[in-house]
Enzyme design. Structure first.
Site, PDB file in Angstrom:
ATOM      1  N   VAL A  71       0.868  -1.186   0.000  1.00 23.24           N
ATOM      2  CA  VAL A  71       0.000   0.000   0.000  1.00 23.24           C
ATOM      3  C   VAL A  71       0.898   1.227   0.000  1.00 23.24           C
ATOM      4  CG1 VAL A  71      -1.742   1.308   1.271  1.00 23.24           C
ATOM      5  CG2 VAL A  71      -1.859  -1.194   1.243  1.00 23.24           C
ATOM      6  N   ALA A 102       4.411   4.176   3.004  1.00 23.90           N
ATOM      7  CA  ALA A 102       3.951   2.929   2.382  1.00 23.90           C
ATOM      8  C   ALA A 102       4.087   1.809   3.409  1.00 23.90           C
ATOM      9  CB  ALA A 102       4.794   2.612   1.157  1.00 23.90           C
ATOM     10  N   LYS A 103       3.510   0.693   3.138  1.00 23.41           N
ATOM     11  CA  LYS A 103       3.704  -0.496   3.980  1.00 23.41           C
ATOM     12  C   LYS A 103       3.232  -1.697   3.166  1.00 23.41           C
ATOM     13  CE  LYS A 103       4.946  -1.192   8.388  1.00 23.41           C
ATOM     14  NZ  LYS A 103       5.874  -0.393   9.186  1.00 23.41           N
ATOM     15  N   GLY A 104       3.763  -2.845   3.469  1.00 21.15           N
ATOM     16  CA  GLY A 104       3.331  -4.027   2.739  1.00 21.15           C
ATOM     17  C   GLY A 104       3.890  -5.275   3.362  1.00 21.15           C
ATOM     18  N   ASP A 122      10.487  -4.926   8.749  1.00 17.73           N
ATOM     19  CA  ASP A 122       9.479  -4.732   9.802  1.00 17.73           C
ATOM     20  C   ASP A 122       9.351  -6.091  10.486  1.00 17.73           C
ATOM     21  OD1 ASP A 122       7.359  -2.670  10.791  1.00 17.73           O
ATOM     22  OD2 ASP A 122       6.192  -4.495  10.545  1.00 17.73           O
TER      23      ASP A 122
END
Ligand code: NAD
Length: 423
Positions: A68, A113-115, A154
């Site tokens: 995202v 962002a992150k995913g 992460d």
């Protein structure tokens, strides 16, 4: 804590509600125009993909992945990759939005962002994990790059995984160390990135605690989560004179009123000891629920989201909560805690040490430079001090308004960039 509780904090609300709740309040306070509100409340791009891998036993497994990209007004998208069985699009929407805000608070030139992938990385062999990671790079290749979107580690992802991303991307685009941060130092990683988030969290905890004319010496601290962030924060806090009396991981925790020997505990774990923390530290066992309501000065949640909810907020005894995890306190719990006079130092600053040092790594890669650990931590402390001072100024010096101030500062900076650039 079970999986449902992890995802749903207050009466079935998800972390999306938590982040949106805090953001909406800031948008109201700032009287932000409707069209900007819509831009900040939704992601620029949401990618959902499947990655098939051939398992070592010859079978095929297919994994669900997401990326995202929330907003890039202040710079390329930036955010971690999480490998965990319970992740979903909702999780990543909230975490990507939080990244945009965090980068603005600490004033690094990135968006958010992150995913990640819904997988338990421990269930795969090294070879399978490499195939999965490189398969993921195939899927996200069109939307990542050093000036486009820069992933980082992460939960469940490591420097080794970042090396595979660097390799997968560089095979297509040529040598591109800046496509990912948190790499091993041998491949352009920066000294100190591994401990940066925990080190930064401890630094901000000290700034907040000592701002009230209190001394950190012997301050009693409990840390939930003894992974990368929790253990480095605990180590640094102890180095700075605090008394870390409780730590926990997902299996449970350990408590010692005289103070734990955090360095010895870390050494045993790093040496391969896989026992429960209470056994390894030879002290009393405590469960995660007890740790969160322990009689301490500083409580540092450093594990997962939504651990302090309206169910347990009223039982928190800590004077100060320092949010090292992302979104550990729900909106309802935040109100209860503030009414009770508990000071909350917000995640947007507390765990920003990670992205700040990632920014240094990215800048180091662009300049083909090589920073020392001393330079990294000196610059990190400077960045966090600046952000702390800006946040405190926004809060008019009132520690009861630190979260509001962090969100207001972020919204102001992001909206300024959008106004200047247009969209
Ligand atoms: P990690 O995987 O290294 O460690 C997570 C720790 O939390 C482990 O000790 C695990 O056992 C524990 N844990 C997991 N589920 C738990 C539960 N239900 N109850 C209690 N403990 C539980 O992850 P990390 O990198 O240390 O990240 C921790 C938090 O910090 C996450 O919220 C992450 O998004 C945030 N964060 C991490 C970084 C970073 O640089 N690693 C940067 C910013 C924010």
């Amino acid at each position: 804590m079970n999986d449902e509780q992890d995802k749903k904090g207050d009466n079935g609300k998800t972390i999306e509600n938590t982040c949106n709740g805090f953001l909406n309040e800031a948008l109201d306070r700032g009287e932000v125009e409707e069209e900007l509100r819509e831009l900040l409340s939704t992601a620029t791009r949401e990618l959902s993909f499947k990655v098939p891998i051939r398992r070592q036993d010859g079978s095929l497994s297919v994994f669900q992945g997401y990326r995202v990209q929330h907003n890039a007004s202040r710079g390329p998208f930036k955010g971690g990759l999480r490998f965990h069985p319970d992740v979903d699009l909702d999780h990543f929407r909230a975490l990507a939005r939080a990244m945009t805000l965090k980068c603005a608070v600490v004033d690094v030139p990135f968006g958010g962002a992150k995913g990640g992938i819904a997988v338990d990385p421990k269930s795969l062999t090294d070879h399978e994990l490499e195939a999965l990671t490189k398969g993921m790079v195939d899927r996200i290749d069109p939307v990542i790059g050093p000036d486009l979107d820069i992933p980082a580690p992460d939960m469940g992802t490591t420097p080794k995984l970042m090396a595979w991303i660097f390799d997968g991307y560089s095979k297509r685009h040529g040598y591109s160390p800046g496509v990912v941060t948190g790499k091993p130092q041998a491949l352009g990683g920066i000294a100190g990135r591994v401990e940066a988030t925990g080190y930064g969290a401890a630094h901000v905890a000290a700034l907040a605690w000592c701002d009230g004319d209190r001394a950190l010496d012997n301050a009693r601290v409990a840390v939930q989560g003894f992974g990368n962030v929790g253990r480095h924060a605990a180590l640094r806090l102890q180095e700075m004179g605090a008394r870390v009396i409780a730590v926990s991981d997902e299996r449970g925790g350990v408590f010692n009123d005289q103070g734990l020997d955090v360095a010895a505990l870390v050494k045993r774990i790093d040496g391969g000891d896989d026992g429960e923390l209470a056994e390894l530290a030879d002290s009393d066992a405590i469960d995660n629920a007890e740790l969160l309501t322990a009689d301490v000065d500083i409580l540092m949640p450093a594990a997962i989201e939504n651990v302090i909810t309206s169910d347990n907020a009223g039982s928190v005894k800590a004077e100060m909560i320092v949010e090292a995890a992302n979104l550990p306190v729900t909106c309802d719990a935040d109100r209860i805690l503030r009414d009770a006079g508990v000071i909350i130092v917000p995640d947007l600053l507390v765990n920003a040490g990670g992205v700040t040092v990632s920014y240094f790594e990215w800048a180091q890669n662009s300049a083909r430079d090589n920073w020392t650990r001393e330079k990294t931590f000196e610059r990190l402390e400077g960045k966090l001090d600046d952000a702390w001072n800006s946040m405190l100024e926004k809060a008019d010096g009132d520690q009861g308004r630190l979260r509001e101030a962090a969100y207001d500062l972020a919204v102001e900076r992001i909206c300024e960039a959008i106004h200047l650039r247009g969209f």
